[in-house]
Motif scaffolding. Structure first.
Motif, PDB file in Angstrom:
ATOM      1  N   VAL A 140       0.860  -1.182   0.000  1.00 55.46           N
ATOM      2  CA  VAL A 140       0.000   0.000   0.000  1.00 55.46           C
ATOM      3  C   VAL A 140       0.903   1.242   0.000  1.00 55.46           C
ATOM      4  N   GLN A 141       0.755   2.044  -1.044  1.00 51.49           N
ATOM      5  CA  GLN A 141       1.609   3.227  -1.191  1.00 51.49           C
ATOM      6  C   GLN A 141       0.814   4.483  -0.837  1.00 51.49           C
ATOM      7  N   ARG A 142       1.430   5.341  -0.052  1.00 51.32           N
ATOM      8  CA  ARG A 142       0.703   6.510   0.447  1.00 51.32           C
ATOM      9  C   ARG A 142       1.395   7.806   0.036  1.00 51.32           C
ATOM     10  N   ASP A 143       0.614   8.873  -0.074  1.00 50.16           N
ATOM     11  CA  ASP A 143       1.175  10.158  -0.494  1.00 50.16           C
ATOM     12  C   ASP A 143       1.663  10.955   0.722  1.00 50.16           C
ATOM     13  N   VAL A 144       1.911  12.222   0.526  1.00 47.55           N
ATOM     14  CA  VAL A 144       2.435  13.065   1.605  1.00 47.55           C
ATOM     15  C   VAL A 144       1.356  14.034   2.100  1.00 47.55           C
ATOM     16  N   GLY A 145       0.882  14.905   1.202  1.00 50.78           N
ATOM     17  CA  GLY A 145      -0.032  15.980   1.615  1.00 50.78           C
ATOM     18  C   GLY A 145      -1.393  15.463   2.051  1.00 50.78           C
ATOM     19  N   GLY A 146      -1.967  14.573   1.249  1.00 49.98           N
ATOM     20  CA  GLY A 146      -3.293  14.047   1.574  1.00 49.98           C
ATOM     21  C   GLY A 146      -3.271  13.328   2.912  1.00 49.98           C
ATOM     22  N   TYR A 147      -2.203  12.559   3.127  1.00 51.84           N
ATOM     23  CA  TYR A 147      -2.071  11.799   4.380  1.00 51.84           C
ATOM     24  C   TYR A 147      -1.958  12.752   5.574  1.00 51.84           C
ATOM     25  N   ALA A 148      -1.126  13.779   5.431  1.00 49.94           N
ATOM     26  CA  ALA A 148      -0.945  14.734   6.533  1.00 49.94           C
ATOM     27  C   ALA A 148      -2.274  15.411   6.878  1.00 49.94           C
ATOM     28  N   VAL A 149      -3.029  15.779   5.852  1.00 49.23           N
ATOM     29  CA  VAL A 149      -4.315  16.455   6.081  1.00 49.23           C
ATOM     30  C   VAL A 149      -5.309  15.491   6.731  1.00 49.23           C
ATOM     31  N   ALA A 150      -5.370  14.245   6.216  1.00 52.75           N
ATOM     32  CA  ALA A 150      -6.316  13.265   6.776  1.00 52.75           C
ATOM     33  C   ALA A 150      -6.007  13.015   8.251  1.00 52.75           C
ATOM     34  N   LEU A 151      -4.724  12.932   8.586  1.00 50.09           N
ATOM     35  CA  LEU A 151      -4.365  12.671   9.983  1.00 50.09           C
ATOM     36  C   LEU A 151      -4.682  13.873  10.871  1.00 50.09           C
ATOM     37  N   ALA A 152      -4.315  15.057  10.411  1.00 47.07           N
ATOM     38  CA  ALA A 152      -4.598  16.260  11.206  1.00 47.07           C
ATOM     39  C   ALA A 152      -6.102  16.386  11.419  1.00 47.07           C
ATOM     40  N   SER A 153      -6.853  16.125  10.364  1.00 48.36           N
ATOM     41  CA  SER A 153      -8.301  16.255  10.419  1.00 48.36           C
ATOM     42  C   SER A 153      -8.924  15.204  11.339  1.00 48.36           C
ATOM     43  N   SER A 154      -8.467  13.952  11.219  1.00 50.99           N
ATOM     44  CA  SER A 154      -9.050  12.903  12.061  1.00 50.99           C
ATOM     45  C   SER A 154      -8.635  13.070  13.521  1.00 50.99           C
ATOM     46  N   MET A 155      -7.429  13.570  13.751  1.00 57.57           N
ATOM     47  CA  MET A 155      -7.009  13.812  15.140  1.00 57.57           C
ATOM     48  C   MET A 155      -7.919  14.846  15.794  1.00 57.57           C
ATOM     49  N   LYS A 156      -8.373  15.811  14.980  1.00 62.30           N
ATOM     50  CA  LYS A 156      -9.238  16.861  15.514  1.00 62.30           C
ATOM     51  C   LYS A 156     -10.689  16.364  15.682  1.00 62.30           C
ATOM     52  N   HIS A 157     -11.242  15.799  14.605  1.00 57.69           N
ATOM     53  CA  HIS A 157     -12.680  15.510  14.620  1.00 57.69           C
ATOM     54  C   HIS A 157     -13.052  14.153  15.218  1.00 57.69           C
ATOM     55  N   ILE A 158     -12.175  13.145  15.029  1.00 62.69           N
ATOM     56  CA  ILE A 158     -12.534  11.800  15.511  1.00 62.69           C
ATOM     57  C   ILE A 158     -11.895  11.527  16.873  1.00 62.69           C
ATOM     58  N   TYR A 159     -10.571  11.771  16.959  1.00 56.17           N
ATOM     59  CA  TYR A 159      -9.865  11.434  18.203  1.00 56.17           C
ATOM     60  C   TYR A 159      -9.838  12.602  19.192  1.00 56.17           C
ATOM     61  N   CYS A 160     -10.200  13.778  18.714  1.00 53.85           N
ATOM     62  CA  CYS A 160     -10.395  14.938  19.589  1.00 53.85           C
ATOM     63  C   CYS A 160      -9.188  15.218  20.480  1.00 53.85           C
ATOM     64  N   GLY A 161      -7.991  15.075  19.915  1.00 53.42           N
ATOM     65  CA  GLY A 161      -6.794  15.309  20.711  1.00 53.42           C
ATOM     66  C   GLY A 161      -6.363  16.767  20.645  1.00 53.42           C
ATOM     67  N   ASN A 162      -5.842  17.274  21.767  1.00 55.30           N
ATOM     68  CA  ASN A 162      -5.347  18.656  21.792  1.00 55.30           C
ATOM     69  C   ASN A 162      -3.844  18.673  22.009  1.00 55.30           C
ATOM     70  N   ALA A 163      -3.184  19.658  21.409  1.00 61.40           N
ATOM     71  CA  ALA A 163      -1.741  19.822  21.589  1.00 61.40           C
ATOM     72  C   ALA A 163      -1.429  19.890  23.083  1.00 61.40           C
ATOM     73  N   GLY A 164      -0.331  19.249  23.475  1.00 62.99           N
ATOM     74  CA  GLY A 164       0.067  19.272  24.877  1.00 62.99           C
ATOM     75  C   GLY A 164      -0.450  18.091  25.679  1.00 62.99           C
ATOM     76  N   GLU A 165      -1.471  17.390  25.155  1.00 61.86           N
ATOM     77  CA  GLU A 165      -1.983  16.207  25.856  1.00 61.86           C
ATOM     78  C   GLU A 165      -1.217  14.956  25.403  1.00 61.86           C
ATOM     79  N   ALA A 166      -1.453  13.842  26.123  1.00 56.52           N
ATOM     80  CA  ALA A 166      -0.778  12.592  25.750  1.00 56.52           C
ATOM     81  C   ALA A 166      -1.748  11.601  25.114  1.00 56.52           C
ATOM     82  N   TYR A 167      -1.254  10.906  24.092  1.00 59.41           N
ATOM     83  CA  TYR A 167      -2.029   9.926  23.323  1.00 59.41           C
ATOM     84  C   TYR A 167      -1.341   8.585  23.474  1.00 59.41           C
ATOM     85  N   PHE A 168      -2.111   7.531  23.710  1.00 60.27           N
ATOM     86  CA  PHE A 168      -1.503   6.214  23.913  1.00 60.27           C
ATOM     87  C   PHE A 168      -2.180   5.190  23.023  1.00 60.27           C
ATOM     88  N   SER A 169      -1.464   4.775  21.992  1.00 59.65           N
ATOM     89  CA  SER A 169      -1.956   3.704  21.139  1.00 59.65           C
ATOM     90  C   SER A 169      -1.122   2.469  21.409  1.00 59.65           C
TER      91      SER A 169
END
Ligand code: ATP
Ligand code: MG
Length: 629
Positions: free
Chosen positions: A250-279
Motif C-alpha cells: 500500500v503506497q501513500r502520499d504526503v499531503g493528503g495523508y498529513a491532512v487526513a491525519l490532522a483532520s481525524s485527530m481533531k474531529h474523531i480522536y479529539c486530541g489537543n496539543a500538549g496532551e498525551a495519546y496512547f496507542s
C-alpha cells in the motif's frame, strides 16, 4: 455543528471541504488545485502543494512547545522509560537523517525498517519523511521468508534494524532472521543500520552492516534541512497481510495523508496539543503509522510507544501509564481488551484514570460483551472505528468532535466524512436496503490519506479494488456489512480469507503455502476459528502424502509439530496454526475451490450453509469427525 450537514458537505463539495481541512497543516508552497480525479480511480489531492510529514509532526511544534513531551518510549521488557521533547526529537531525527544521507539514501529511495517498538524506530520513520525517502516498516514478528518477499518488492537501499526485540522478558533475536532474509532475497540493500540494544550478540557483515551508535556520535550536531515534497509524492509503503501469497504494498502520499491525519485527530480522536495519546498498536501495522507516529505528533500531542505485554509486570501496566502521563485518548484493539478481561479487575481500579476521555478500538469486530465490560470498568465512552491499511484512517466511526452522536453496541457507527460508503448486493450490484447484507464499498474518489496505488503495480490496484458500477468507480472493502434503519453500519466479516490472530492479520493463503512446502503435505486448508482470547486462531486441515505416519496419536503429534515448525521458520510464530488436523480429503466445490467458509462453520459448530456445489459431502463430515480425535 450537525454531523449530517458536515458529512453531506464533504461528499457534495469535496473541493471546498478539503481546502478547509488542509489549513490544519503547514504548507511550504500552497496547492493550486484540491482534487484531480481525471485519471479515475487514481485520486490526486492538493496538487502543487509542497509540504513534509516530519516538518508538520515535529519542526512546527518546536517553536511553540519545544520543551513539551513529544515521544515517550516505555519498555517493560528492558525496564526503560525515556521522554523526548519536541526539540530533542528533532535533534535525534536530524542525526538519523544525516546518517541516512551519509549512507547514500536520498529522495525516493526505499528504507526498510524492521524494528521492535523502540524510539529509534519512530525516529527512523520520521528521518525518512524528513529527507523524502520512502519507508517500509515490516512488523518485527515476521520471519525471514515474509521479510524477503517485502525486500524483493520494495528494493530498499537501506535496512534499519536492531539486534533483538523482547517478549515476556526473553530476547527475540532479529539479526539472524534479517541476514537469512537478505540471503533469500534477490534484491540486496547497500547497507544495514543496526541499533545495538545489547540484548544478544550480533555478527556483522563487513562493508554492509553499520553501527548506529558509532555513526550517531559522528553526526551529533547535524542539521538536515527538510526536503519539501509535492503533495502526491510518496511517503511510505506498507504491506497488507496478503491473501494471494504476494502481499500488496500500500503506497501513500504526503499531503493528503498529513491532512487526513490532522483532520481525524481533531474531529474523531479529539486530541489537543500538549496532551498525551496512547496507542497500544505496533509500528508494523497501519495504526502504528497513523496513530502512534504521525497523527498524534501532527496534532502536537505526546505519543506513547510501548514495548511489552499488556499484563506484565501486571495487568495494571497500561493504566499506570495513563495515570502517569495523564493520557486523554487511548487506542487499542478488541483482542487486547479480551486479554485484560481475564485479569482481576482491581488492577484498573488502582490508578487515577480521570484524565482519560475515550478509548478507541479498531482492527476487528468489537463484540458487545467486551465493549460493555471495558466501558463500565473505565467509565469512558468506547469508540469502535472501522478502517483498513488501504485507507489509513477510519471509514466508519462516531465523529465525536463534530457531533457527539450516540454509539450503538456492535456498530462502528456511521460513514466518516469524505467516504461515500454504500452496501451492495453481491449478485445484483444494487444498493441494499436497511438490514440487508451486502458488500461494503466506497464510491470514488477516496478521500485524502487513502492509498495512492499498489507499489509498483497500478494495474493490480485497479483490478484488485475497483469496479465500475453505473459508470462510477467503486472501491471494494471486501467486507460484508449491513446498515440499520438509522444509518448505523455493522461489519459482518470478510469476503476473502484473512484471519486475525490476537490483532495480527494473516492471510490463510500464506499459511497454506508455507504448510504445503512440507514434503509430506499433499493438500491443506487453513481457516480462522473463533477463539475467546485471540479473536481467531488458525486451524490447518492437512491431507498427507504418506498418511500412515499419522495413524497413531504419537505419529500425529510428531507430524503436527514438524508442520508447525515449518510455519514458524517461514512466517514466524504468529502464523503458527493452533492445531493441525489430518484428513483424507478436503471439501471442495466442483470447480475445485476449497470451501473454507464451510470448514470454518463446521469448526465453530455452525450450519455449513448451502452445499449444493460441494463435490464430496462426506469430506465435510470427515472434518467434523477429525476435529474430535
Ligand atoms: P489483506 O488486505 O492483506 O487481506 P487485512 O485486511 O487483514 O489484510 P488490515 O487492512 O489491517 O489488513 O485490516 C482491515 C480489515 O480489518 C477490515 O477490512 C475489516 O475486515 C477488519 N476491521 C478493521 N476494523 C474493524 C472494526 N472496527 N470492526 C470490524 N472489522 C474491522
Ligand atoms: Mg484487507
Amino acid at each position: 455543528m450537525n454531523f449530517a450537514d458536515f458529512y453531506k458537505e464533504s461528499i457534495d463539495n469535496p473541493q471546498a471541504f478539503w481546502a478547509e481541512e488542509a489549513k490544519l497543516i503547514d504548507w511550504h508552497t500552497p496547492f493550486a488545485q484540491v482534487l484531480d480525479y481525471s485519471n479515475a480511480p487514481f485520486a490526486k489531492w492538493f496538487i502543487g502543494g509542497q509540504t513534509n510529514l516530519c516538518y508538520n509532526a515535529v519542526d512546527r511544534w518546536v517553536a511553540t512547545q519545544g520543551d513539551a513531551a513529544a515521544l515517550i518510549a516505555i519498555s517493560t521488557e528492558t525496564n526503560s522509560e525515556k521522554v523526548y521533547s519536541f526539540r530533542e526529537l528533532q535533534t535525534e531525527i536530524n542525526r538519523m537523517a544525516a546518517i541516512m544521507l551519509s549512507l547514500g539514501v536520498g529522495k525516493g529511495d526505499r528504507v526498510l525498517i524492521y524494528m521492535p517498538m523502540i524510539a529509534e524506530a519512530a525516529i527512523a520513520m520520521l528521518a525518512c519523511a524528513r529527507i523524502g525517502a520512502i519507508h517500509s516498516v515490516v512488523f518485527g514478528g515476521f520471519a525471514s521468508h515474509s521479510l524477503a518477499m517485502r525486500i524483493d518488492d520494495a528494493q530498499p537501499k537501506l535496512i534499519v534494524s536492531a539486534d533483538a526485540g523482547s517478549r515476556g522478558g526473553k530476547a527475540v533475536p532479529y539479526k539472524p532472521l534479517l541476514d537469512a532474509a537478505i540471503d533469500l532475497a534477490g534484491a540486496k540493500p547497500a547497507h544495514v543500520l543496526l541499533i545495538d540494544r545489547g540484548l544478544v550478540p550480533m555478527t556483522s557483515v563487513a562493508g554492509r552492516d553499520v553501527d548506529y551508535a558509532t555513526l550517531r556520535a559522528q553526526h551529533l550536531d547535524a542539521q538536515v534541512p527538510v526536503t519539501w515534497l509535492e503533495s502526491n509524492e510518496s511517503s511510505y509503503i506498507l504491506y497488507t497481510s496478503g491473501t494471494t501469497g504476494k502481499p500488496k504494498g500500500v503506497q501513500r502520499d504526503v499531503g493528503g495523508y498529513a491532512v487526513a491525519l490532522a483532520s481525524s485527530m481533531k474531529h474523531i480522536y479529539c486530541g489537543n496539543a500538549g496532551e498525551a495519546y496512547f496507542s497500544t498498536s505496533d509500528i508494523g501495522w497501519v495504526v502504528g503509522h497513523s496513530y502512534i507516529v504521525y497523527g498524534p505528533l501532527i496534532a502536537g500531542m505526546a505519543t506513547i510507544m510501548y514495548e511489552g505485554l499488556p499484563i506484565s509486570p501486571d495487568a495494571g501496566i497500561w493504566w499506570s501509564i495513563v495515570e502517569k502521563y495523564k493520557v486523554t485518548r487511548m487506542f487499542s484493539a478488541p483482542t487486547a481488551v479480551r486479554v485484560l478481561k481475564k485479569q482481576p479487575p482491581e488492577f484498573m481500579k488502582k490508578y487515577d484514570l480521570s484524565s482519560l476521555k475515550a478509548l478507541y478500538l479498531a482492527g476487528e469486530p468489537l463484540d458487545e460483551t467486551t465493549s460493555t465490560w471495558i466501558s463500565t470498568e473505565l467509565g469512558v465512552p468506547i469508540i469502535d472505528n472501522y478502517w483498513q491499511t488501504e485507507t489509513g484512517w477510519p471509514i466508519l466511526s462516531i465523529v465525536k468532535g463534530v457531533e457527539d452522536k450516540p454509539t450503538r453496541l456492535g456498530s462502528p457507527g456511521l460513514p466518516v466524512y469524505g467516504y461515500n460508503v454504500r452496501i451492495l448486493n453481491e449478485s445484483t450490484g444494487q444498493d441494499c436496503g436497511p438490514n440487508e447484507k451486502g458488500v461494503v464499498v466506497i464510491e470514488g474518489p477516496l478521500p485524502p490519506g487513502c492509498m495512492q496505488t499498489v507499489y509498483g503495480d497500478d494495474k493490480r490496484f485497479v483490478s484488485t479494488y475497483w469496479t465500475k458500477i453505473d459508470g462510477r468507480q467503486t472501491y471494494s472493502t471486501f467486507d460484508w456489512g449491513i446498515r440499520d434503519a438509522d444509518g448505523y453500519y455493522f461489519i459482518l466479516g470478510r469476503t476473502d480469507d484473512v484471519i486475525n490472530v490476537a490483532g495480527h492479520r494473516l492471510g490463510t493463503r500464506e499459511i497454506e503455502e508455507s504448510i504445503s512446502s512440507h514434503a509430506n503435505v499433499s493438500e491443506v486448508a487453513v481457516v480462522g476459528v473463533e477463539d475467546q482470547i485471540k479473536g481467531q486462531v488458525a486451524v490447518a486441515f492437512v491431507v498427507l502424502k504418506h498418511a500412515e505416519v499419522a495413524a497413531t496419536q504419537e505419529g500425529r503429534k510428531a507430524q503436527e509439530k514438524e508442520i508447525m515448525g515449518v510455519v514458524d521458520s517461514q512466517l514466524g510464530a504468529v502464523a503458527r496454526p493452533a492445531r493441525v488436523v489430518f484428513v483424507n480429503a478436503l471439501p471442495k466445490t466442483r470447480s475445485g475451490k476449497l470451501l473454507r467458509r464451510s470448514i470454518q462453520a463446521v469448526c465453530e459448530g455452525r450450519d455449513p450453509g448451502d452445499l449444493t456445489t460441494i463435490e464430496d459431502p462426506i469430506s465435510l463430515q470427515r472434518i467434523k469427525e477429525a476435529l474430535v480425535i
